[in-house]
Design a protein around this motif. Structure first.
Motif, PDB file in Angstrom:
ATOM      1  N   ASN B   2       0.840  -1.196   0.000  1.00  0.00           N
ATOM      2  CA  ASN B   2       0.000   0.000   0.000  1.00  0.00           C
ATOM      3  C   ASN B   2       0.880   1.252   0.000  1.00  0.00           C
ATOM      4  O   ASN B   2       1.669   1.483   0.915  1.00  0.00           O
ATOM      5  N   LEU B   3       0.700   2.069  -1.033  1.00  0.00           N
ATOM      6  CA  LEU B   3       1.583   3.223  -1.213  1.00  0.00           C
ATOM      7  C   LEU B   3       1.435   4.229  -0.068  1.00  0.00           C
ATOM      8  O   LEU B   3       2.406   4.848   0.377  1.00  0.00           O
ATOM      9  N   TYR B   4       0.192   4.365   0.414  1.00  0.00           N
ATOM     10  CA  TYR B   4      -0.057   5.320   1.486  1.00  0.00           C
ATOM     11  C   TYR B   4       0.730   4.946   2.752  1.00  0.00           C
ATOM     12  O   TYR B   4       1.442   5.762   3.331  1.00  0.00           O
ATOM     13  N   LEU B   6       3.221   3.046   2.923  1.00  0.00           N
ATOM     14  CA  LEU B   6       4.641   3.079   2.602  1.00  0.00           C
ATOM     15  C   LEU B   6       5.221   4.478   2.796  1.00  0.00           C
ATOM     16  O   LEU B   6       6.285   4.666   3.410  1.00  0.00           O
ATOM     17  N   LEU B 153       9.606  -1.037  -4.436  1.00  0.00           N
ATOM     18  CA  LEU B 153       8.719   0.110  -4.637  1.00  0.00           C
ATOM     19  C   LEU B 153       8.459   0.433  -6.097  1.00  0.00           C
ATOM     20  O   LEU B 153       7.612   1.255  -6.417  1.00  0.00           O
TER      21      LEU B 153
END
Lengths: 64, 529
Positions: B2-4, B6, B153
């Motif tokens: 989950n980018l958030y 991260l 990433l």
């Protein structure tokens, strides 16, 4: 040993643990040994004084 | 991933690192603070800094990847890492280095030898060697870190290189060694717990220690033909004695890196940052346990990833990694581990990379600022420019490192690390040991040891050791063949030749010349039994 048939590799595994244990035992046995002597503390103070004097002689100090 | 989450994790991590870097900066008042942390570093901080500097992304990503190819015989390197890199280094080298460094008011490794032998040439020459060659090792670390960012990433490799370098540069340039060591302590702690979890996971996932090892042994038939041809006998077996692979593992990786650690400038200087031997005694425990968990986990996971990938994809690890051993560990983490561990491991790798890189950049900077520019008696005029030159040196080294990171090919991390470790040991180890233990060492003997070690190493890279000789192609141009000698020499690490030569020159030239400055010898050994 450790389900590794090759003696050399199994020995490496064993020595990993032994060297770590020896390091720990050494550290524990000497935990409070080797404190700085008066002479060392004086030498350290003297060097620090010279360093600070030299740094302060430079306009604006050295670290900025 | 989950980018958030991260981004939140990374921002939090960077905030803490920035705070520690700022603490280092705010407590740095003079040159001794900038280079030695005021000689008052806590044993925990010193040990974690030593360990985190020692165990970099090269060890985790590079050597972990190599372990997936060569197997568990690489654990001999960890035995050396602990036995030599911690126990012998702290007890027999660290204590004398600290004491002699204090007696001579030395701030760096080259300055220690330069002042011990009353020679600005030695200090400058050592500084120059470090300044020229350390970017190679720094590039290896940078590549490892950037590959992780790329693999986990999806950040393009080039951007990863630049982002990583800029992050590290900020706190090294401002915070000096205090900033470096404070952040090292945090980063070392993250590395320790992250690698411990990984070790537990891999053995649990594969049914326990014995079951995992047995499964890996049972895969012996799947070793690729190209590896069998050079002596590979299975991932839980030592290679065939005397084979090309045997020489590569034991001469380059185990001997070169295992012994090479004793003469690493960025590690030697840490002995001089503590107040007394008591701190070094205590640091031995922390250092050994740290190396055990971090380094052995990387090699064990690298080798056992073959079992994991065979079960999950039907391929051995190097096939699953697309043939590039440098990308194996990131791929394994992404495929095998839960998402939450991916976040943690990213911090582990950021930490491993940043802690080593920061120390490397700091050492490169001081090698040019303190050792080359400001060597000998430090005057007001020299002092005015010293830190500035150091910082310029750091910036230059970062640019060179990024350039090398772009230019160096795939699968080079472990090799570049081994080259640097071997080069430092071949050139500096003999004079360093003699400086600490032998009053009869002369300036000319030390210079002969450094120059002969360096010469034989460079000669070997150009004419004897196949991997480097093939790249430089000097031997090919002059003699029409890749290397001058036949097997096993193309696989034998240059250090196997260079270190004995350096030892012989150091001893012989010292015996045939007079000690130049007896007063300095007495000053150096004051209080040393």
């Amino acid at each position: 040993m450790f389900a590794i048939p090759d003696f050399s590799v199994a020995l490496a595994f064993l020595l990993l643990i032994i060297t770590t244990l020896v390091s720990c035992i050494y550290g524990v046995l000497n935990w409070n040994k080797g404190a700085a002597t008066e002479e060392e503390i004086e030498t350290e103070k003297q060097w620090m004084k010279e360093e600070i004097e030299l740094d302060e002689s430079v306009d604006g100090g050295v670290i900025s | 991933m989950n980018l958030y989450y991260l981004i939140v994790v990374i921002v939090l991590y960077l905030a803490v690192v920035s705070y520690l870097g700022y603490r280092g900066f705010s407590q740095t008042k003079n040159s001794a603070d900038y280079m030695l942390g005021g000689r008052k570093t806590h044993p925990f901080v010193m040990a974690m800094s030593y360990g985190a500097t020692f165990i970099s992304t090269s060890a985790i990503v590079g050597f972990g990847g190599v372990s997936s190819l060569f197997g568990l015989s690489l654990l001999w390197l960890v035995v050396c890492n602990i036995g030599i890199g911690v126990l012998i280094a702290f007890v027999f080298f660290g204590k004398r280095t600290r004491k002699m460094g204090l007696n001579l008011n030395a701030h760096t490794f080259p300055e220690l030898l330069g002042r011990r032998l009353n020679s600005t040439f030695i200090q400058r020459f050592m500084g120059l060697i470090i300044f020229i060659f350390m970017p190679l090792y720094a590039a290896a670390v940078l590549i490892g870190s950037s590959r992780i960012l790329e693999g986990l990433l999806g950040i393009p490799y080039m951007y990863s290189l630049v982002i990583f370098s800029v992050l590290v540069a900020c706190y090294v340039i401002l915070g000096g060694i205090k900033g470096v060591m404070y952040t090292d302590a945090l980063q070392g702690s993250l590395m320790f717990f992250g690698m411990l979890i990984l070790l537990i996971f891999i053995y649990t996932n594969l049914g326990g220690v014995n079951a995992a090892h047995k499964a890996l042994t049972d895969m012996g038939d799947l070793v690729p033909g190209s590896l069998k041809a050079i002596g590979h006998r299975g991932w839980t077996s030592s290679p065939e004695t005397g084979s090309s692979l045997w020489w590569t593992i034991y001469s380059s990786l185990v001997f070169g890196v295992g012994f090479g650690v004793l003469a690493q400038p960025q590690l030697v200087v840490r002995f001089m940052t503590v107040k007394s031997d008591k701190e070094l005694n205590r640091a031995t425990i922390i250092g050994a346990v740290f190396i055990l968990i971090t380094a052995s986990t990387a090699y064990i996971v690298g080798a056992l990833s073959n079992v994991y990938f065979m079960k999950s994809t039907g391929m051995i690890a190097i096939q699953a990694a697309g043939g590039n051993s440098d990308t194996l560990i990131p791929i394994f983490i992404r495929e095998a581990m839960p998402d939450w561990f991916g976040y943690l491991f990213m911090l582990v790798i950021l930490s491993a990379g940043m802690s080593t890189l920061s120390s490397q950049f700091h050492t490169i900077g001081t090698s040019i600022g303190r050792d080359f520019y400001s060597s000998g008696k430090v005057t007001k005029e020299k002092r005015e420019k010293e830190i500035l030159v150091t910082r310029i040196g750091i910036v230059f080294s970062i640019l060179l490192t990024v350039f090398l990171g772009i230019e160096m090919g795939a699968g080079v991390i472990a090799r570049a690390t081994a080259i640097f470790f071997g080069l430092m040991a071949s050139s500096f180890l003999a004079p360093y040991i003699a400086s600490l233990y032998w009053k009869r060492l002369t300036r000319k003997g030390a210079i002969a040891g450094i120059v002969s070690g360096l010469f034989v190493t460079v000669f070997s890279f150009l004419f004897l050791h196949e991997k480097e000789a093939a790249v430089f192609a000097v031997c090919q141009a002059l003699f029409g063949r890749t290397t001058l000698l036949d097997s096993p020499w193309p696989s034998v690490d240059p250090m196997v030749l260079a270190l004995p030569v350096s030892i012989i020159f150091t001893i012989l030239i010292s015996l045939f010349t007079k000690v130049e400055d007896q007063k300095t010898v007495e000053q150096s050994f004051k209080g040393i039994a």
